[in-house]
Design an enzyme around this catalytic site. Sequence first.
Site, short mmCIF file in Angstrom:
data_model
loop_
_atom_site.label_atom_id
_atom_site.label_comp_id
_atom_site.label_asym_id
_atom_site.label_seq_id
_atom_site.Cartn_x
_atom_site.Cartn_y
_atom_site.Cartn_z
N LYS A 183 0.83 -1.21 0.00
CA LYS A 183 0.00 0.00 0.00
C LYS A 183 0.88 1.27 0.00
O LYS A 183 0.66 2.19 -0.80
CB LYS A 183 -0.91 -0.01 1.23
CG LYS A 183 -1.80 1.20 1.33
CD LYS A 183 -2.59 1.16 2.63
CE LYS A 183 -2.88 2.56 3.09
NZ LYS A 183 -3.15 2.66 4.51
N ASP A 202 -7.09 1.25 1.09
CA ASP A 202 -7.15 1.57 2.52
C ASP A 202 -8.56 1.25 3.02
O ASP A 202 -9.34 0.61 2.31
CB ASP A 202 -6.77 3.04 2.76
CG ASP A 202 -7.89 4.00 2.30
OD1 ASP A 202 -8.80 3.55 1.56
OD2 ASP A 202 -7.86 5.17 2.69
#
Length: 272
Positions: A183, A202
């Site tokens: 991420k 997220d």
Amino acid sequence: MRNKRNPPRQPLSQSRPKIVSKTKLLPPPKKARLLRAPTSLAKADGARTTAPKPRRGPASRRAPAAKRAPEIFARLHRAYPDARCALDFASPYQLLVATILSAQCTDKRVNMVTPALFGRYASPETLASAKPEELEEMIKSTGFFRNKARSLVGMATAIADRHGGAVPSTMEQLVDLPGVGRKTANVVLGNAYHRDEGIVVDTHVTRVSQRLALTTSTDAVKIEQDLMPLFPRDQWTLLAHLLIEHGRRICVARTPKCEQCVLSDLCPSSRV
Ligand code: SF4
């Protein structure tokens, strides 16, 4: 002598009472009642008395994800033309530091901390030699500060030692740095290097894409894999910003504001 008192014995076959099949003694079965599924699984504990009605809505809601995806992107882009990375940064190094700090913390809070941090540790080399207590004190308000301080120093040391002080620009090299996962690497690649290598997943991207039935997964890596084929590669970085923006403003966690949502007729989870 046989008389009335002693009647002649009957053959066994006649004297025994006739055995009637038990089943014949049972009352005829009542007409079978149609069994219905319980109205709600939660009924037993009294939480809910009616099953949620399937949300059918317009046919556009039931179209496959691949059919709805282009329109979803277009409408979100129109709704949030200024969507962008909410972290303040001026270089890949600063964005990498800010993204590591943003774990379990708001971007707003990170933006309050980073100006002083970037002033004190302007490069990976200076951050690599930071005193842990001093660094921890500076980032304390972002939470999990001991772990984050360790990650920052580890990441900065690796960049100084292995990459000549420059933040690498490939997924493989980035995820090889301490404290950097896919991420974080996607954030840096997409926003600092403008490379659409993947989609940032997220909590907002997860929730909104699940509600929009773009994925059924709960795992971030699988969600990313589900989203990537639905959108052209050059939309991946922006898509994450759009979904995050929508998740913050409209498709909020507790009670989504479906009545204000521009995607209502495309969303199988719409409450309107
Ligand atoms: S219709 Fe409701 S659930 Fe669907 S994306 Fe919009 S706000 Fe979220």
